[in-house]
Write a protein that holds these residues in place. Structure first.
Motif, PDB file in Angstrom:
ATOM      1  N   THR A  25      -5.165  18.266  12.043  1.00  0.00           N
ATOM      2  CA  THR A  25      -3.764  17.879  12.251  1.00  0.00           C
ATOM      3  C   THR A  25      -3.713  16.506  12.899  1.00  0.00           C
ATOM      4  O   THR A  25      -4.208  16.307  14.007  1.00  0.00           O
ATOM      5  N   ALA A  26      -3.132  15.535  12.181  1.00  0.00           N
ATOM      6  CA  ALA A  26      -3.095  14.148  12.669  1.00  0.00           C
ATOM      7  C   ALA A  26      -2.249  13.310  11.720  1.00  0.00           C
ATOM      8  O   ALA A  26      -1.795  13.769  10.676  1.00  0.00           O
ATOM      9  N   PHE A  27      -2.072  12.057  12.100  1.00  0.00           N
ATOM     10  CA  PHE A  27      -1.422  11.048  11.267  1.00  0.00           C
ATOM     11  C   PHE A  27      -2.524  10.179  10.677  1.00  0.00           C
ATOM     12  O   PHE A  27      -3.358   9.653  11.411  1.00  0.00           O
ATOM     13  N   TYR A  28      -2.533  10.053   9.342  1.00  0.00           N
ATOM     14  CA  TYR A  28      -3.594   9.327   8.664  1.00  0.00           C
ATOM     15  C   TYR A  28      -3.037   8.035   8.079  1.00  0.00           C
ATOM     16  O   TYR A  28      -2.019   8.038   7.383  1.00  0.00           O
ATOM     17  N   LEU A  29      -3.750   6.941   8.338  1.00  0.00           N
ATOM     18  CA  LEU A  29      -3.307   5.620   7.898  1.00  0.00           C
ATOM     19  C   LEU A  29      -4.352   4.989   6.996  1.00  0.00           C
ATOM     20  O   LEU A  29      -5.543   4.965   7.311  1.00  0.00           O
ATOM     21  N   CYS A  30      -3.887   4.481   5.872  1.00  0.00           N
ATOM     22  CA  CYS A  30      -4.725   3.738   4.943  1.00  0.00           C
ATOM     23  C   CYS A  30      -4.421   2.252   5.125  1.00  0.00           C
ATOM     24  O   CYS A  30      -3.260   1.876   5.369  1.00  0.00           O
ATOM     25  N   ALA A  31      -5.432   1.420   5.000  1.00  0.00           N
ATOM     26  CA  ALA A  31      -5.242  -0.019   5.164  1.00  0.00           C
ATOM     27  C   ALA A  31      -6.148  -0.766   4.198  1.00  0.00           C
ATOM     28  O   ALA A  31      -7.114  -0.211   3.667  1.00  0.00           O
ATOM     29  N   SER A  32      -5.848  -2.036   3.993  1.00  0.00           N
ATOM     30  CA  SER A  32      -6.685  -2.858   3.128  1.00  0.00           C
ATOM     31  C   SER A  32      -6.744  -4.275   3.672  1.00  0.00           C
ATOM     32  O   SER A  32      -5.927  -4.684   4.504  1.00  0.00           O
ATOM     33  N   THR A  33      -7.738  -5.023   3.200  1.00  0.00           N
ATOM     34  CA  THR A  33      -7.873  -6.411   3.596  1.00  0.00           C
ATOM     35  C   THR A  33      -8.644  -7.167   2.527  1.00  0.00           C
ATOM     36  O   THR A  33      -9.360  -6.562   1.730  1.00  0.00           O
ATOM     37  N   ARG A  34      -8.506  -8.463   2.531  1.00  0.00           N
ATOM     38  CA  ARG A  34      -9.285  -9.285   1.628  1.00  0.00           C
ATOM     39  C   ARG A  34     -10.698  -9.428   2.164  1.00  0.00           C
ATOM     40  O   ARG A  34     -10.940  -9.308   3.357  1.00  0.00           O
ATOM     41  N   ASN A  74      -1.720  -2.551  -4.493  1.00  0.00           N
ATOM     42  CA  ASN A  74      -1.606  -3.543  -5.563  1.00  0.00           C
ATOM     43  C   ASN A  74      -1.659  -4.953  -4.992  1.00  0.00           C
ATOM     44  O   ASN A  74      -1.038  -5.879  -5.544  1.00  0.00           O
ATOM     45  N   LEU A  75      -2.426  -5.113  -3.918  1.00  0.00           N
ATOM     46  CA  LEU A  75      -2.588  -6.404  -3.261  1.00  0.00           C
ATOM     47  C   LEU A  75      -3.826  -7.140  -3.749  1.00  0.00           C
ATOM     48  O   LEU A  75      -4.111  -8.249  -3.296  1.00  0.00           O
ATOM     49  N   ASN A  76      -4.588  -6.498  -4.632  1.00  0.00           N
ATOM     50  CA  ASN A  76      -5.854  -7.044  -5.120  1.00  0.00           C
ATOM     51  C   ASN A  76      -6.857  -7.260  -3.988  1.00  0.00           C
ATOM     52  O   ASN A  76      -7.661  -8.186  -4.010  1.00  0.00           O
ATOM     53  N   HIS A  77      -6.765  -6.389  -2.975  1.00  0.00           N
ATOM     54  CA  HIS A  77      -7.696  -6.461  -1.861  1.00  0.00           C
ATOM     55  C   HIS A  77      -8.995  -5.743  -2.194  1.00  0.00           C
ATOM     56  O   HIS A  77      -8.997  -4.721  -2.874  1.00  0.00           O
ATOM     57  N   ASP A  78     -10.088  -6.303  -1.677  1.00  0.00           N
ATOM     58  CA  ASP A  78     -11.388  -5.712  -1.960  1.00  0.00           C
ATOM     59  C   ASP A  78     -11.682  -4.515  -1.063  1.00  0.00           C
ATOM     60  O   ASP A  78     -12.268  -3.526  -1.491  1.00  0.00           O
ATOM     61  N   ALA A  79     -11.332  -4.628   0.214  1.00  0.00           N
ATOM     62  CA  ALA A  79     -11.731  -3.621   1.191  1.00  0.00           C
ATOM     63  C   ALA A  79     -10.572  -2.680   1.516  1.00  0.00           C
ATOM     64  O   ALA A  79      -9.420  -3.108   1.631  1.00  0.00           O
ATOM     65  N   MET A  80     -10.904  -1.412   1.668  1.00  0.00           N
ATOM     66  CA  MET A  80      -9.914  -0.403   2.031  1.00  0.00           C
ATOM     67  C   MET A  80     -10.481   0.479   3.122  1.00  0.00           C
ATOM     68  O   MET A  80     -11.698   0.664   3.217  1.00  0.00           O
ATOM     69  N   TYR A  81      -9.569   1.020   3.959  1.00  0.00           N
ATOM     70  CA  TYR A  81      -9.959   1.760   5.149  1.00  0.00           C
ATOM     71  C   TYR A  81      -9.079   3.006   5.321  1.00  0.00           C
ATOM     72  O   TYR A  81      -7.918   3.002   4.931  1.00  0.00           O
ATOM     73  N   ILE A  95       0.856  -1.182   0.000  1.00  0.00           N
ATOM     74  CA  ILE A  95       0.000   0.000   0.000  1.00  0.00           C
ATOM     75  C   ILE A  95       0.891   1.230   0.000  1.00  0.00           C
ATOM     76  O   ILE A  95       1.809   1.340   0.826  1.00  0.00           O
ATOM     77  N   THR A  96       0.613   2.150  -0.907  1.00  0.00           N
ATOM     78  CA  THR A  96       1.399   3.369  -1.031  1.00  0.00           C
ATOM     79  C   THR A  96       0.544   4.562  -0.674  1.00  0.00           C
ATOM     80  O   THR A  96      -0.509   4.781  -1.288  1.00  0.00           O
ATOM     81  N   GLN A  97       1.000   5.321   0.305  1.00  0.00           N
ATOM     82  CA  GLN A  97       0.320   6.549   0.683  1.00  0.00           C
ATOM     83  C   GLN A  97       1.191   7.741   0.293  1.00  0.00           C
ATOM     84  O   GLN A  97       2.402   7.710   0.461  1.00  0.00           O
ATOM     85  N   SER A  98       0.549   8.784  -0.203  1.00  0.00           N
ATOM     86  CA  SER A  98       1.286  10.012  -0.497  1.00  0.00           C
ATOM     87  C   SER A  98       0.381  11.217  -0.296  1.00  0.00           C
ATOM     88  O   SER A  98      -0.841  11.123  -0.451  1.00  0.00           O
TER      89      SER A  98
END
Lengths: 115, 114
Positions: A86-95, A26-33, A4-7
């Motif tokens: 103002t915060a740290f933002y995280l993107c995630a994914s899962t199958r 590019n993990l071919n995951h369906d769900a993203m958060y 997962i690439t965040q920019s």
């Protein structure tokens, strides 16, 4: 390698401006958060999407917007309506499907600072 | 409904000492449980997970955790702390047979003294 690439990694914004954080997988995951992280508060869910062209609000969606036009991409816009962005933002994914246990794969995060 | 409580926002140990990070959960159905580690200004990385197989789960970097249903706990341990273990640790729970969206604890910062 898949991931997962965040920019951008760091972003500065003036009050009243909208800003968009990018998340590509590019993990071919369906769900993203999208999660927001503040010191001592853990991770709080902003939005999630389980399939393309569909997304749901999380616990703290006010002042944020998202889109999911492609499986690989889930950008987050922090709008001027967000009172304390103002915060740290995280993107995630899962199958999804029968193999899903809730295990998340995370990007490296984006740190947003409002000046 | 599901929730996670991590006892202690900071845990301080000496290098070589036992590491014990506590996590208690609540879940209305059998849970899936996770420990993640986060180094400064980075994303989270999975340390280990419990998905209803063996109750003692071994993870990366010498960490392990034991699922205790009667105590609703999933504490993380490591026999001997190393300086490189200093990081933020998060416990998370999701529900089997549900939407699988995990809930995270507030995190525990592990400090390792030389």
């Amino acid at each position: 390698d898949g991931g997962i690439t965040q920019s951008p990694k760091y972003l500065f914004r003036k009050e009243g401006q909208n800003v968009t954080l990018s998340c590509e997988q590019n993990l071919n995951h369906d769900a993203m958060y999208w999660y927001r992280q503040d010191p001592g508060q853990g991770l709080r869910l902003i939005y999630y999407s389980q399939i393309v062209n569909d997304f749901q609000k999380g616990d703290i969606a006010e002042g944020y917007s998202v889109s999911r036009e492609k499986k690989e991409s889930f950008p987050l816009t922090v709008t001027s309506a967000q009172k304390n962005p103002t915060a740290f933002y995280l993107c995630a994914s899962t199958r999804e499907g029968t193999v899903n246990t809730g295990e998340l794969f995370f990007g490296e995060g984006s740190r947003l600072t409002v000046l | 409904a599901q929730s996670v409580t991590q006892l202690g926002s900071h845990v301080s140990v000496s290098e070589g000492a036992l590491v014990l990070l506590r996590c208690n959960y609540s879940s209305s159905v059998p849970p899936y449980l996770f420990w993640y580690v986060q180094y400064p200004n980075q994303g989270l990385q999975l340390l280990l997970k419990y998905t209803s197989a063996a109750t003692l789960v071994k993870g990366i970097n010498g960490f392990e955790a034991e699922f205790k249903k009667s105590e609703t706990s999933f504490h993380l341990t490591k026999p001997s702390a190393h300086m490189s273990d200093a990081a933020e640790y998060f416990c998370a729970v999701s529900q089997s047979g549900g939407s699988y969206i995990p809930t995270f604890g507030r995190g525990t910062s592990l400090i390792v003294h030389p």
